[in-house]
Design an enzyme around this catalytic site. Structure first.
Site, short mmCIF file in Angstrom:
data_model
loop_
_atom_site.label_atom_id
_atom_site.label_comp_id
_atom_site.label_asym_id
_atom_site.label_seq_id
_atom_site.Cartn_x
_atom_site.Cartn_y
_atom_site.Cartn_z
N HIS A 235 -7.57 -5.77 2.54
CA HIS A 235 -6.64 -5.50 1.44
C HIS A 235 -6.32 -4.02 1.40
O HIS A 235 -7.08 -3.19 1.91
CB HIS A 235 -7.27 -5.84 0.08
CG HIS A 235 -7.89 -7.19 -0.02
ND1 HIS A 235 -7.33 -8.21 -0.77
CD2 HIS A 235 -9.05 -7.70 0.47
CE1 HIS A 235 -8.10 -9.28 -0.71
NE2 HIS A 235 -9.15 -8.99 0.03
N TYR A 236 -5.22 -3.65 0.73
CA TYR A 236 -5.12 -2.28 0.24
C TYR A 236 -5.26 -2.34 -1.27
O TYR A 236 -5.02 -3.38 -1.91
CB TYR A 236 -3.86 -1.56 0.70
CG TYR A 236 -2.50 -2.02 0.22
CD1 TYR A 236 -2.25 -2.48 -1.08
CD2 TYR A 236 -1.42 -1.93 1.08
CE1 TYR A 236 -1.00 -2.86 -1.50
CE2 TYR A 236 -0.13 -2.30 0.67
CZ TYR A 236 0.07 -2.76 -0.62
OH TYR A 236 1.32 -3.13 -1.04
N THR A 237 -5.65 -1.20 -1.86
CA THR A 237 -5.94 -1.20 -3.29
C THR A 237 -4.67 -1.28 -4.13
O THR A 237 -4.67 -1.85 -5.22
CB THR A 237 -6.73 0.06 -3.68
OG1 THR A 237 -6.05 1.21 -3.18
CG2 THR A 237 -8.15 0.00 -3.10
N GLU B 195 -11.55 -3.61 0.69
CA GLU B 195 -10.42 -2.91 0.09
C GLU B 195 -10.29 -1.53 0.75
O GLU B 195 -11.26 -0.77 0.84
CB GLU B 195 -10.63 -2.72 -1.41
CG GLU B 195 -10.57 -4.01 -2.21
CD GLU B 195 -9.15 -4.38 -2.61
OE1 GLU B 195 -8.22 -3.61 -2.29
OE2 GLU B 195 -8.98 -5.43 -3.25
N HIS C 169 -4.64 -9.82 3.51
CA HIS C 169 -4.41 -10.57 2.28
C HIS C 169 -3.07 -11.29 2.33
O HIS C 169 -2.92 -12.42 1.86
CB HIS C 169 -4.47 -9.63 1.08
CG HIS C 169 -4.73 -10.30 -0.22
ND1 HIS C 169 -4.71 -9.63 -1.42
CD2 HIS C 169 -5.03 -11.59 -0.54
CE1 HIS C 169 -4.97 -10.47 -2.41
NE2 HIS C 169 -5.17 -11.67 -1.90
N ASP D 143 -0.21 -6.93 1.27
CA ASP D 143 -1.19 -5.98 1.82
C ASP D 143 -2.04 -6.61 2.93
O ASP D 143 -2.22 -7.83 2.96
CB ASP D 143 -2.08 -5.45 0.70
CG ASP D 143 -2.85 -6.54 -0.06
OD1 ASP D 143 -2.21 -7.51 -0.52
OD2 ASP D 143 -4.08 -6.42 -0.19
#
Length: 239
Positions: free
Chosen positions: A24-26, A89, A131, A141
């Site tokens: 994921h990215y935040t 993340e 994700h 993401d």
């Protein structure tokens, strides 16, 4: 590797060992804000790890526990993948707050973390995904700037670069055996894309997710010749 302990209360029990990783990215302005949210009991979200842009790694939830990171999700016939996945993340503002490339230090830590995960669990390359792969209708993401090729070169995940394959794109509204074959290939790779032969909005959404991961130079939801060639090459590689 060394972790900074940052326990999150947002987890519960697994019913099976993890066998996949979801990246994921935040998607928040700062890493500190993202870390706080992942540890907030009212937010009811978490991940197993968070990696800052400078390479620092935070441990939030034990791998033996189920973190709440994937949400409504699907891959290779399985739904609600929190129970079988490890969520990582990566601090990045994301598309809403100034999406930017992922720094070398961050990716180096990710590679080290994935190596450790593979020492503890059986995770195949075909089950290291983003994700957006497992929730293409909701998420984008880690996005088209994420260096999937670099990750694969380090031994984690799938990447292919087949010979150029010109061809007219398949687009929304088309109905043909070629569309059926495309959908069947996407489903075989792992996406939730039941073959119908009709190129609908759902198919375009899945193609967009596929392109973010494996065809980042063209993220438009139309299956051009190279997009289709990459899908076929991935299916051969994944076996």
């Amino acid at each position: 590797m060394q972790f900074i302990d940052a326990p999150s209360p947002n987890f519960d029990a697994r019913t099976a060992p993890p066998d996949m990783v979801v990246l994921h990215y935040t998607g928040m302005p700062t890493g500190a804000e993202a870390l706080a949210r992942l540890r907030d009991p009212e937010a009811k979200v978490s991940a197993h790890y968070l990696i800052e842009e400078d390479g620092r790694a935070f441990a939030l939830v034990a791998e033996e526990r189920r973190a709440w990171h994937a949400g409504v999700s699907f891959w290779k016939g399985e739904r609600n993948l929190n129970g079988v996945s490890i969520g990582i993340e990566l601090v990045n503002p994301g598309h809403d707050w100034g999406y930017r490339p992922f720094p070398d230090a961050q990716i180096a830590t990710l590679v080290e973390l994935l190596a450790g995960i593979r020492e503890r669990w059986d995770v195949s390359d075909a089950r290291i995904v983003g994700h957006s792969d497992v929730a293409p209708d909701r998420k984008v993401d880690p996005g088209e700037l994420f260096p999937w090729k670099r990750l694969a070169d380090a031994g984690f995940g799938l990447w292919v670069e087949p010979a150029p394959a010109p061809g007219a794109p398949l687009r929304i509204g088309e109905e043909s055996t070629a569309v059926f074959a495309l959908q069947a290939g996407l489903a075989r790779l792992g996406y939730d894309c039941a073959p119908s032969g009709v190129f609908d909005e759902t198919t375009a959404t899945v193609i967009t997710a596929f392109q973010r991961h494996w065809r980042p130079d063209r993220v438009d939801g139309a299956a051009d010749g190279e997009t289709r060639a990459r899908l076929m090459a991935l299916l051969r590689l994944a076996g």
